[in-house]
Design a protein around this motif. Structure first.
Motif, PDB file in Angstrom:
ATOM      1  N   PRO A 191      -8.887  -7.942  10.717  1.00  0.00           N
ATOM      2  CA  PRO A 191      -7.769  -8.286   9.834  1.00  0.00           C
ATOM      3  C   PRO A 191      -6.926  -7.063   9.494  1.00  0.00           C
ATOM      4  O   PRO A 191      -7.377  -5.926   9.660  1.00  0.00           O
ATOM      5  N   PRO A 192      -5.702  -7.266   8.978  1.00  0.00           N
ATOM      6  CA  PRO A 192      -4.915  -6.124   8.496  1.00  0.00           C
ATOM      7  C   PRO A 192      -5.623  -5.445   7.315  1.00  0.00           C
ATOM      8  O   PRO A 192      -6.241  -6.116   6.488  1.00  0.00           O
ATOM      9  N   VAL A 193      -5.510  -4.113   7.259  1.00  0.00           N
ATOM     10  CA  VAL A 193      -6.172  -3.350   6.212  1.00  0.00           C
ATOM     11  C   VAL A 193      -5.148  -2.443   5.532  1.00  0.00           C
ATOM     12  O   VAL A 193      -4.393  -1.722   6.196  1.00  0.00           O
ATOM     13  N   VAL A 194      -5.127  -2.484   4.207  1.00  0.00           N
ATOM     14  CA  VAL A 194      -4.361  -1.524   3.425  1.00  0.00           C
ATOM     15  C   VAL A 194      -5.360  -0.648   2.686  1.00  0.00           C
ATOM     16  O   VAL A 194      -6.446  -1.109   2.307  1.00  0.00           O
ATOM     17  N   GLY A 195      -5.016   0.626   2.484  1.00  0.00           N
ATOM     18  CA  GLY A 195      -5.993   1.527   1.895  1.00  0.00           C
ATOM     19  C   GLY A 195      -5.389   2.549   0.967  1.00  0.00           C
ATOM     20  O   GLY A 195      -4.172   2.798   0.983  1.00  0.00           O
ATOM     21  N   MET A 196      -6.260   3.125   0.150  1.00  0.00           N
ATOM     22  CA  MET A 196      -5.883   4.200  -0.763  1.00  0.00           C
ATOM     23  C   MET A 196      -6.829   5.374  -0.593  1.00  0.00           C
ATOM     24  O   MET A 196      -8.052   5.199  -0.557  1.00  0.00           O
ATOM     25  N   LEU A 197      -6.242   6.583  -0.489  1.00  0.00           N
ATOM     26  CA  LEU A 197      -6.987   7.841  -0.496  1.00  0.00           C
ATOM     27  C   LEU A 197      -6.847   8.437  -1.884  1.00  0.00           C
ATOM     28  O   LEU A 197      -5.833   9.044  -2.210  1.00  0.00           O
TER      29      LEU A 197
END
Length: 358
Positions: free
Chosen positions: A179-185
């Motif tokens: 699936p599409p993934v959005v992320g935060m560092l």
């Protein structure tokens, strides 16, 4: 050869500390004698062997709230006084405060010093510290125009020298994952806005979220809240806590990188790292994110899940836009934020351009 003394308020390692480590390493390569004054902990374990460390008490406020905040402020004042005595005995041609919370100790030490602005002074308490310290300041360097803006009305001579990131690095494909993934560092701390991203993604079916970052002890309650939110039906099995992982490892998995900070960030390294890898970036429209992106990402109001969800829909669903953002962000890193140029420029601005005799 110059003897340079950096003073920092904590030994936890995040963005400002990573910049400090790069500056220290550059100074050492230039043949300068570098000392770092800070509490013992993770930061000191990363210092090069030839760099001297001088220990002081922690100068953090620990996130105290309510009545406890008054007690924490009094304890901070006492620790600052002890640190000032140590700093006063630490010889150097140039003393530099690497954090706002180190300023009172340096002011009380009797030293003239420079200041590297890693904080956008948007709170009255921050501006009060700056006002009290300005007479001892020989000058300041801010890591973004947005960081410099609150300093100049206080009568602080300030120039801008931006942060950078490793370049060149491989580009992530713009094709969507499944699936599409959005992320935060980011550290798992309230002001970084992880909860805003969760509320936004709850309204975008099929999209997963990954958080790459650890929690400081004071923020464990916030992490527990995030995990509880992630278990609710609208997000169940779609949120993943990666802990501390290399930025390149995380970014290779993500279709969109997010900086959802609800308070302004001075010079967000996570934004630069995402840009370098060509990962389309959505960030809140305040602090250094605005000037760092320079039109190569999408900006949204802070603390606005609906606006963030709309921007994520665009960044995930518009393939021509994804290609444009990816290419433009990498070009901007190459032109403006290559750390092989930004770190020497930042070091020179701090050590030489704003120097004055002790």
């Amino acid at each position: 050869m110059t003897e340079v003394v950096f003073v920092h308020h904590t030994s936890d390692v995040s963005g400002a500390e990573r910049v400090l480590l790069d500056l220290v390493a550059h100074g050492h390569r230039c043949g300068d004698v570098v000392t770092v004054v800070c509490p013992r902990g993770p930061l000191t374990e990363l210092l090069p062997g030839a760099v001297r460390h001088v220990a002081i008490p922690s100068l953090g406020l620990g996130g105290a709230q309510g009545l406890r905040r008054g007690v924490a402020a009094a304890e901070y004042a006492m620790r600052s006084a002890r640190a000032a005595r140590v700093i006063g005995r630490t010889h150097g041609d140039r003393h530099i405060a690497n954090s706002l919370l180190a300023l009172p100790a340096l002011r009380s030490s009797g030293r003239t010093f420079g200041y590297l602005g890693h904080d956008v002074a948007h709170r009255r308490s921050q501006r009060a510290i700056l006002r009290l310290s300005r007479r001892a300041l020989s000058g300041a360097v801010a890591v973004s125009a947005e960081t410099a803006s609150p300093l100049r009305p206080l009568g602080i001579d300030c120039r801008v020298a931006v942060n950078g990131t490793t370049w060149p690095v491989p580009a992530r494909t713009v094709e969507l994952g499944r699936p599409p993934v959005v992320g935060m560092l980011a550290l798992l701390t309230p002001w970084k806005g992880h909860h805003v991203l969760l509320d936004a993604v709850a309204d975008i079916p099929g999209v997963h979220v990954e958080f790459a970052g650890r929690a400081l002890p004071a923020d464990r309650g916030y992490t527990d809240d995030l995990r509880r939110r992630a278990r609710r039906p609208d997000l169940r099995d779609r949120v993943h806590f990666l802990g501390h992982v290399p930025a390149a490892t995380a970014l290779a998995r993500w279709d969109v990188a997010v900086s959802a900070s609800i308070a302004p960030e001075a010079g967000p390294l996570a934004v630069l790292e995402a840009m370098a890898h060509g990962v389309p970036t959505v960030a809140t429209d305040h602090g250094g994110s605005r000037s760092y992106l320079g039109g190569t990402g999408l900006l949204v109001p802070p603390n606005d899940p609906a606006a963030l969800a709309s921007a994520l829909d665009r960044a995930l669903g518009d393939m021509p836009l994804r290609r444009v953002l990816s290419a433009a962000s990498r070009e901007r890193i190459a032109e403006v934020h290559d750390s092989t140029r930004t770190i020497p420029a930042l070091y020179n601005a701090l050590v030489h351009d704003t120097a004055s005799d002790e």
